[in-house]
Design a protein around this motif. Structure first.
Motif, mmCIF file in Angstrom:
data_model
loop_
_atom_site.group_PDB
_atom_site.id
_atom_site.type_symbol
_atom_site.label_atom_id
_atom_site.label_comp_id
_atom_site.label_asym_id
_atom_site.label_seq_id
_atom_site.Cartn_x
_atom_site.Cartn_y
_atom_site.Cartn_z
ATOM 1 N N LEU A 77 4.417 -0.426 -18.657
ATOM 2 C CA LEU A 77 5.287 0.673 -18.243
ATOM 3 C C LEU A 77 4.533 1.672 -17.375
ATOM 4 N N TRP A 78 3.314 2.019 -17.782
ATOM 5 C CA TRP A 78 2.553 3.021 -17.025
ATOM 6 C C TRP A 78 2.140 2.482 -15.654
ATOM 7 N N VAL A 79 1.707 1.211 -15.596
ATOM 8 C CA VAL A 79 1.334 0.621 -14.308
ATOM 9 C C VAL A 79 2.536 0.577 -13.375
ATOM 10 N N TRP A 80 3.691 0.210 -13.904
ATOM 11 C CA TRP A 80 4.902 0.164 -13.080
ATOM 12 C C TRP A 80 5.216 1.559 -12.535
ATOM 13 N N LEU A 81 5.159 2.571 -13.391
ATOM 14 C CA LEU A 81 5.431 3.942 -12.955
ATOM 15 C C LEU A 81 4.391 4.400 -11.931
ATOM 16 N N SER A 82 3.129 4.041 -12.139
ATOM 17 C CA SER A 82 2.065 4.436 -11.217
ATOM 18 C C SER A 82 2.273 3.808 -9.845
ATOM 19 N N PHE A 83 2.583 2.510 -9.822
ATOM 20 C CA PHE A 83 2.821 1.836 -8.545
ATOM 21 C C PHE A 83 4.087 2.367 -7.878
ATOM 22 N N ARG A 84 5.090 2.646 -8.696
ATOM 23 C CA ARG A 84 6.337 3.206 -8.143
ATOM 24 C C ARG A 84 6.075 4.572 -7.525
ATOM 25 N N LEU A 85 5.247 5.370 -8.162
ATOM 26 C CA LEU A 85 4.899 6.681 -7.626
ATOM 27 C C LEU A 85 4.105 6.541 -6.332
ATOM 28 N N THR A 86 3.236 5.527 -6.251
ATOM 29 C CA THR A 86 2.478 5.288 -5.026
ATOM 30 C C THR A 86 3.408 4.955 -3.868
ATOM 31 N N LEU A 87 4.403 4.107 -4.128
ATOM 32 C CA LEU A 87 5.389 3.778 -3.094
ATOM 33 C C LEU A 87 6.200 5.004 -2.696
ATOM 34 N N PHE A 88 6.519 5.838 -3.683
ATOM 35 C CA PHE A 88 7.289 7.058 -3.409
ATOM 36 C C PHE A 88 6.496 8.010 -2.513
ATOM 37 N N ARG A 89 5.186 8.131 -2.781
ATOM 38 C CA ARG A 89 4.349 9.012 -1.959
ATOM 39 C C ARG A 89 4.265 8.519 -0.522
ATOM 40 N N ARG A 90 4.378 7.198 -0.335
ATOM 41 C CA ARG A 90 4.347 6.642 1.017
ATOM 42 C C ARG A 90 5.689 6.778 1.727
ATOM 43 N N GLY A 91 6.700 7.261 1.024
ATOM 44 C CA GLY A 91 8.020 7.398 1.621
ATOM 45 C C GLY A 91 8.891 6.170 1.469
ATOM 46 N N ASP A 92 8.392 5.175 0.739
ATOM 47 C CA ASP A 92 9.161 3.944 0.514
ATOM 48 C C ASP A 92 9.912 4.083 -0.813
ATOM 49 N N TRP A 93 11.097 4.658 -0.752
ATOM 50 C CA TRP A 93 11.844 4.985 -1.969
ATOM 51 C C TRP A 93 12.567 3.783 -2.564
ATOM 52 N N ARG A 94 12.905 2.818 -1.730
ATOM 53 C CA ARG A 94 13.780 1.731 -2.201
ATOM 54 C C ARG A 94 12.998 0.558 -2.799
ATOM 55 N N SER A 95 11.774 0.372 -2.360
ATOM 56 C CA SER A 95 11.005 -0.783 -2.853
ATOM 57 C C SER A 95 10.619 -0.597 -4.317
ATOM 58 N N THR A 96 10.493 -1.709 -4.999
ATOM 59 C CA THR A 96 10.025 -1.696 -6.388
ATOM 60 C C THR A 96 8.775 -2.565 -6.491
ATOM 61 N N PRO A 97 7.861 -2.225 -7.365
ATOM 62 C CA PRO A 97 6.627 -3.012 -7.496
ATOM 63 C C PRO A 97 6.917 -4.457 -7.901
ATOM 64 N N ASN A 98 6.110 -5.373 -7.392
ATOM 65 C CA ASN A 98 6.203 -6.778 -7.768
ATOM 66 C C ASN A 98 5.847 -6.918 -9.248
ATOM 67 N N TRP A 99 6.775 -7.495 -10.019
ATOM 68 C CA TRP A 99 6.568 -7.544 -11.472
ATOM 69 C C TRP A 99 5.353 -8.393 -11.839
ATOM 70 N N ARG A 100 5.034 -9.390 -11.001
ATOM 71 C CA ARG A 100 3.867 -10.225 -11.310
ATOM 72 C C ARG A 100 2.563 -9.446 -11.126
ATOM 73 N N ILE A 101 2.521 -8.590 -10.104
ATOM 74 C CA ILE A 101 1.336 -7.759 -9.908
ATOM 75 C C ILE A 101 1.187 -6.784 -11.068
ATOM 76 N N VAL A 102 2.313 -6.176 -11.473
ATOM 77 C CA VAL A 102 2.283 -5.235 -12.599
ATOM 78 C C VAL A 102 1.850 -5.961 -13.873
ATOM 79 N N ALA A 103 2.402 -7.156 -14.092
ATOM 80 C CA ALA A 103 2.042 -7.915 -15.290
ATOM 81 C C ALA A 103 0.569 -8.327 -15.266
#
Length: 548
Positions: A331-357
């Motif tokens: 959960l924390w890794v997913w939120l961290s990666f999601r926040l990284t994408l948000f900071r880049r301005g990429d609001w719609r993308s979601t982290p690859n679940w395999r990378i998070v796993a």
């Protein structure tokens, strides 16, 4: 004599573990073989290693954390700094609070302060264990750098949290306000001690070497003493010795860019530290296995502490804690990666679940967790036994073993065919560094050649030798590869060439260190180039001594 025999047996087990991990076709990392061999020692020998928590902590942690800080690629750490901090600090705090409450709820016999202490030692991850797994399933470089940076910082943050949890268990009181102020002193003081002591020792060492010459053995011994000195001074000032060791390692990486050490000293020192790292990590896991039979022998009494009678409840607790740790990390890794994408301005993308796993399963517990849990006090301030200490050690050991086994099978499956985001290619900057180093070498050769040939009747020999070496460097600039050495024309010509080559290599190294200080070259490719130059310089230095 018995103590010496035990130490030799532990070292032999470390050696055998490396051989077995390569011989057997099992997809298991080396630490599991070390645990198994340690268990065999515990079952088959009458010896028992009684581990003093304070000595164990001092003996193993400072050098390992110091080396991690020293060798970590600093540019990669800073590049993904926000992600690393989110994992190393945010995830540690969430793990300590969340898993502490969960463990206390699941096992009421474990006091809340002890549950927080157990959660604190479970929060750090172990990059050495992940590296062992990566030998069979290569982990992408960027992911490995994030894991290394996370481990470097969460070792310190987790063990600082452990310190407060133990203090609460011993005193029975905990104040958030006092803990916050104490944390600032512990953290900032530890960092200041580690950085200040390392910088001061390095300056004094350089001053002595410039005036009285350098002795390789002394330089190596100083590097070995720095982490222990930083740790002891910080602890004496009631700061964090762990943070002091980490800060000392990071500072060592910066002060070494001066390039003042001899090449042979740098090579020998690197070899010594490689042996220390391999031995210390191996002995920790062998000791874990050696302690395991005694812990299992007391499993019946341990499980009765939980209010149950069947030993398999302990396995349920270990699995439940592993699931809890994995779920929190995912959960924390997913939120961290999601926040990284948000900071880049990429609001719609979601982290690859395999990378998070993969990042979640790569959070393997290892040497730091074991070292931390073994430092739980044997008794409270009033002399009574520390509550649930054996249970906490058993659960920590179980989590280490299970996380290693799960990661050994899960990571290869998750990483197979996984496409990672494009990584920065260091080849271009490495090629640029080779060109600049070669240009600096040519300039130095011309300077040295003119100085040597002035007033000599055989000046043509100097000019010819310099021309041959400069041709090699010019060819490197054109092709960005090293060329073979020119053949010497005679004993006199060989001596001249060696002197010129040594001057050129020193100029190359000076240029590379200058580029690192100006941040034109990363520490990882710089370390690779410096090692090449050191090996060549050591070769010519030996040849020069043989010729003399």
């Amino acid at each position: 004599m018995e103590t010496v025999t035990i130490i030799l047996l532990l070292l032999l087990a470390v050696i055998l573990s490396g051989i077995l991990s390569r011989m057997l076709p099992l997809p298991l990392p080396r630490p599991l073989f070390q645990i198994a061999l340690g268990a065999l020692i515990g079952l088959g020998a009458d010896w028992r290693v009684t581990l003093d928590p304070e000595i164990f902590f001092l003996l193993f942690l400072p050098p390992l954390l110091f080396l991690d800080g020293w060798r970590i690629p600093r540019e990669e750490l800073f590049k993904d700094g926000k992600t690393v901090v989110e994992l190393a600090l945010g995830l540690v705090i969430v793990t300590v609070i969340g898993m502490g409450l969960f463990i206390h709820w699941m096992i009421p016999a474990v006091p809340l302060a002890v549950a927080f202490a157990l959660a604190a030692v479970l929060s750090p991850t172990d990059p050495i264990a992940v590296s062992a797994i990566a030998q069979r399933a290569p982990i992408p470089k960027r992911m490995m750098h994030i894991l290394e940076g996370e481990s470097l910082l969460n070792d310190a943050s987790g063990l600082v949290c452990l310190r407060f949890a133990i203090a609460a268990a011993l005193t029975g009181a905990f104040s958030v306000h006092e803990a916050a102020l104490s944390f600032l002193w512990v953290a900032l003081g530890g960092i200041a001690v580690g950085a200040g002591l390392t910088w001061s020792v390095s300056r004094m060492k350089s001053w002595v070497s410039r005036r009285y010459g350098e002795e390789g053995g002394t330089q190596i011994l100083i590097s070995l003493l720095i982490p222990f000195g930083s740790y002891l001074v910080a602890e004496h000032l009631h700061c964090s010795g762990i943070l002091a060791a980490v800060a000392a390692g990071l500072t060592m990486g910066f002060v070494e860019t001066s390039g003042e050490l001899l090449a042979t000293t740098r090579i020998r020192r690197s070899t010594v530290w490689d042996v220390i790292q391999f031995t210390a990590n191996g002995v920790i896991f062998v000791l874990l296995g050696e302690q395991l039979p005694a812990i299992l022998a007391g499993a019946a009494g341990t499980v009765r502490m939980t209010g149950h009678q069947e030993p398999w409840w302990l396995a349920i607790y270990v699995i439940a804690i592993n699931i809890g740790l994995a779920a929190l990390r995912f959960l924390w890794v997913w939120l961290s990666f999601r926040l990284t994408l948000f900071r880049r301005g990429d609001w719609r993308s979601t982290p690859n679940w395999r990378i998070v796993a993969a990042m979640s399963f790569a959070g393997v517990r290892g040497a730091i967790t074991l070292a931390g849990v073994l430092t739980l006090p044997l008794a409270l301030n009033d002399g009574s036994p520390f509550p649930a200490r054996d249970l906490a050690i058993f659960l920590a050991m179980g989590v280490i073993i299970v996380s290693l086994i799960v990661a050994s099978f899960a990571l290869p499956w998750l990483l197979t065919g996984l496409e990672m985001p494009a990584e920065h290619d260091h080849q271009a900057e490495e090629d640029a560094a080779r060109i600049k180093a070669a240009e600096a070498a040519i300039a130095e050769i011309e300077k040295v050649q003119h100085g040597l040939a002035v007033g000599k009747s055989d000046a043509d020999i100097y000019v010819a030798a310099a021309a041959r070496i400069m041709d090699i460097y010019r060819h490197r600039i054109e092709s960005q590869t090293r060329n073979a050495e020119g053949n010497a024309l005679g004993r006199q010509s060989e001596a001249i060439e060696r002197n010129l080559r040594l001057a050129a290599l020193k100029a190359e190294r000076t240029q590379i260190f200058r580029m690192v200080r100006k941040r034109e070259l990363g520490s990882e490719p710089a370390r690779r180039l410096i090692r090449e130059i050191d090996l060549m310089e050591a070769r010519y230095a030996v040849a020069s001594q043989a010729g003399a």
